[in-house]
Design a protein around this motif. Structure first.
Motif, PDB file in Angstrom:
ATOM      1  N   UNK A 160     -13.484  53.232  40.201  1.00 32.93           N
ATOM      2  CA  UNK A 160     -12.378  52.909  41.096  1.00 32.93           C
ATOM      3  C   UNK A 160     -12.873  52.756  42.536  1.00 32.93           C
ATOM      4  N   UNK A 161     -13.757  53.630  42.963  1.00 37.31           N
ATOM      5  CA  UNK A 161     -14.303  53.540  44.321  1.00 37.31           C
ATOM      6  C   UNK A 161     -15.004  52.191  44.500  1.00 37.31           C
ATOM      7  N   UNK A 162     -15.796  51.797  43.527  1.00 35.89           N
ATOM      8  CA  UNK A 162     -16.493  50.509  43.620  1.00 35.89           C
ATOM      9  C   UNK A 162     -15.509  49.345  43.631  1.00 35.89           C
ATOM     10  N   UNK A 163     -14.463  49.416  42.804  1.00 35.99           N
ATOM     11  CA  UNK A 163     -13.437  48.373  42.803  1.00 35.99           C
ATOM     12  C   UNK A 163     -12.788  48.256  44.185  1.00 35.99           C
ATOM     13  N   UNK A 164     -12.448  49.398  44.759  1.00 32.23           N
ATOM     14  CA  UNK A 164     -11.785  49.403  46.059  1.00 32.23           C
ATOM     15  C   UNK A 164     -12.724  48.910  47.144  1.00 32.23           C
ATOM     16  N   UNK A 165     -13.996  49.297  47.091  1.00 28.62           N
ATOM     17  CA  UNK A 165     -14.957  48.811  48.089  1.00 28.62           C
ATOM     18  C   UNK A 165     -15.099  47.291  47.998  1.00 28.62           C
ATOM     19  N   UNK A 166     -15.145  46.759  46.764  1.00 27.67           N
ATOM     20  CA  UNK A 166     -15.207  45.299  46.588  1.00 27.67           C
ATOM     21  C   UNK A 166     -13.954  44.640  47.142  1.00 27.67           C
ATOM     22  N   UNK A 167     -12.799  45.259  46.914  1.00 28.25           N
ATOM     23  CA  UNK A 167     -11.539  44.736  47.443  1.00 28.25           C
ATOM     24  C   UNK A 167     -11.562  44.708  48.970  1.00 28.25           C
ATOM     25  N   UNK A 168     -11.973  45.812  49.589  1.00 26.28           N
ATOM     26  CA  UNK A 168     -11.997  45.886  51.053  1.00 26.28           C
ATOM     27  C   UNK A 168     -12.990  44.890  51.641  1.00 26.28           C
ATOM     28  N   UNK A 169     -14.122  44.710  50.986  1.00 28.04           N
ATOM     29  CA  UNK A 169     -15.084  43.699  51.435  1.00 28.04           C
ATOM     30  C   UNK A 169     -14.468  42.303  51.336  1.00 28.04           C
ATOM     31  N   UNK A 170     -13.772  42.052  50.246  1.00 18.37           N
ATOM     32  CA  UNK A 170     -13.150  40.750  50.040  1.00 18.37           C
ATOM     33  C   UNK A 170     -12.082  40.475  51.100  1.00 18.37           C
ATOM     34  N   UNK A 171     -11.256  41.473  51.385  1.00 14.14           N
ATOM     35  CA  UNK A 171     -10.207  41.305  52.406  1.00 14.14           C
ATOM     36  C   UNK A 171     -10.835  41.039  53.765  1.00 14.14           C
ATOM     37  N   UNK A 172     -11.846  41.806  54.127  1.00  7.77           N
ATOM     38  CA  UNK A 172     -12.447  41.633  55.449  1.00  7.77           C
ATOM     39  C   UNK A 172     -13.190  40.308  55.559  1.00  7.77           C
ATOM     40  N   UNK A 173     -13.807  39.850  54.473  1.00  6.59           N
ATOM     41  CA  UNK A 173     -14.456  38.533  54.491  1.00  6.59           C
ATOM     42  C   UNK A 173     -13.416  37.436  54.632  1.00  6.59           C
ATOM     43  N   UNK A 174     -12.318  37.590  53.914  1.00  6.83           N
ATOM     44  CA  UNK A 174     -11.240  36.601  53.972  1.00  6.83           C
ATOM     45  C   UNK A 174     -10.668  36.515  55.379  1.00  6.83           C
ATOM     46  N   UNK A 175     -10.548  37.646  56.048  1.00  4.70           N
ATOM     47  CA  UNK A 175      -9.983  37.688  57.398  1.00  4.70           C
ATOM     48  C   UNK A 175     -11.046  37.478  58.476  1.00  4.70           C
ATOM     49  N   UNK A 176     -12.308  37.345  58.089  1.00  2.00           N
ATOM     50  CA  UNK A 176     -13.424  37.108  59.012  1.00  2.00           C
ATOM     51  C   UNK A 176     -13.493  38.165  60.125  1.00  2.00           C
TER      52      UNK A 176
ATOM     53  N   UNK B 214     -21.030  46.880  56.961  1.00  2.00           N
ATOM     54  CA  UNK B 214     -20.800  48.270  57.367  1.00  2.00           C
ATOM     55  C   UNK B 214     -20.370  49.111  56.164  1.00  2.00           C
ATOM     56  N   UNK B 215     -19.455  48.568  55.351  1.00  2.00           N
ATOM     57  CA  UNK B 215     -18.966  49.309  54.179  1.00  2.00           C
ATOM     58  C   UNK B 215     -20.082  49.617  53.197  1.00  2.00           C
ATOM     59  N   UNK B 216     -20.986  48.669  53.001  1.00  7.36           N
ATOM     60  CA  UNK B 216     -22.083  48.882  52.060  1.00  7.36           C
ATOM     61  C   UNK B 216     -23.072  49.918  52.568  1.00  7.36           C
ATOM     62  N   UNK B 217     -23.084  50.154  53.878  1.00  6.44           N
ATOM     63  CA  UNK B 217     -24.005  51.129  54.457  1.00  6.44           C
ATOM     64  C   UNK B 217     -23.385  52.526  54.595  1.00  6.44           C
ATOM     65  N   UNK B 218     -22.102  52.673  54.246  1.00  4.01           N
ATOM     66  CA  UNK B 218     -21.464  53.986  54.350  1.00  4.01           C
ATOM     67  C   UNK B 218     -22.077  54.961  53.354  1.00  4.01           C
ATOM     68  N   UNK B 219     -22.211  56.214  53.755  1.00  2.00           N
ATOM     69  CA  UNK B 219     -22.671  57.236  52.805  1.00  2.00           C
ATOM     70  C   UNK B 219     -21.625  57.413  51.692  1.00  2.00           C
ATOM     71  N   UNK B 220     -22.042  57.876  50.517  1.00  6.30           N
ATOM     72  CA  UNK B 220     -21.118  58.030  49.388  1.00  6.30           C
ATOM     73  C   UNK B 220     -19.857  58.843  49.721  1.00  6.30           C
TER      74      UNK B 220
ATOM     75  N   UNK C  65      -8.536  50.469  61.195  1.00  4.52           N
ATOM     76  CA  UNK C  65      -8.419  51.805  61.796  1.00  4.52           C
ATOM     77  C   UNK C  65      -9.567  52.715  61.373  1.00  4.52           C
ATOM     78  N   UNK C  66      -9.914  52.670  60.108  1.00  6.22           N
ATOM     79  CA  UNK C  66     -10.993  53.512  59.596  1.00  6.22           C
ATOM     80  C   UNK C  66     -12.333  53.127  60.225  1.00  6.22           C
ATOM     81  N   UNK C  67     -12.631  51.837  60.223  1.00 10.27           N
ATOM     82  CA  UNK C  67     -13.911  51.384  60.772  1.00 10.27           C
ATOM     83  C   UNK C  67     -13.983  51.679  62.264  1.00 10.27           C
TER      84      UNK C  67
END
Length: 143
Positions: free
Chosen positions: A12-28, A84-90, A135-137
Motif C-alpha cells: 500500500x505504501x508503494x502504491x500511494x508513493x506511486x500515486x503521489x509521484x504521478x499527481x505531482x508529475x501531472x501537476x508539474x 524528493x519522495x523517492x529519497x525519503x527515508x522509509x 504541505x508535507x513536502x
C-alpha cells in the motif's frame, strides 16, 4: 470483489508513493531545496541599492542584475517532488502514506495503476492529495 490493498501495508505504501509521484508529475510541481531565500534577499538588496543610486532606472537595472544573480545562485537547487519522495527515508514514506490513507479511506484498489486511475478521475480527491503533498513536502524540506 478482489481484496483491498489496505491490509498489505508495504505494498500500500508503494502504491500511494506511486500515486503521489504521478499527481505531482501531472501537476508539474517543483520545490526549491536550498538557497532560494538567500537569492531573494540578494536580489531585493540589489534592487534597493539600484534605486538609491539610479532612481527608477537603477531599480530596473538592479532588478535585472538581481534576477540574474538569483537565478545563478539557485541553479541546480530545484528538485521534482517525485525525486524528493523517492529519497525519503522509509519511516517518512510510511508517515506520508498514512496521511494519504486518511484521504483515501473510502477508496478500494487492487494495484497502483487502478489507484492512480481512480484518483486522477476524481478532481476533488486529487486536489486534497495535492494539498496534503505540498504541505508535507514544504514542512519536510522547510521549502
Amino acid at each position: 470483489m478482489p481484496p483491498s490493498r489496505h491490509s498489505e501495508m508495504p505494498v500500500m505504501v508503494e502504491d500511494i508513493m506511486k500515486l503521489l509521484c504521478s499527481i505531482s508529475e501531472h501537476e508539474k510541481i517543483k520545490t526549491a531545496v536550498k538557497h532560494s531565500k538567500r537569492a531573494a534577499v540578494l536580489g531585493a538588496s540589489i534592487i534597493f541599492v539600484g534605486g538609491l543610486v539610479g532612481g527608477p532606472q537603477g531599480i530596473a537595472v538592479g532588478g535585472i542584475i538581481g534576477g540574474v544573480l538569483g537565478a545563478w545562485m539557485t541553479r541546480g537547487q530545484f528538485q521534482s517532488i517525485p525525486q524528493i519522495l523517492m529519497e525519503l527515508p522509509p519511516a517518512e514514506r510510511q508517515k506520508l502514506a498514512k496521511e494519504a490513507t486518511n484521504i483515501l479511506r473510502d477508496l478500494e484498489w487492487t494495484d497502483a495503476g487502478q489507484l492512480i486511475r481512480k484518483v486522477m478521475a476524481n478532481e476533488a480527491l486529487k486536489q486534497k492529495l495535492l494539498a496534503m503533498l505540498v504541505g508535507y513536502v514544504s514542512k519536510w524540506l522547510k521549502a
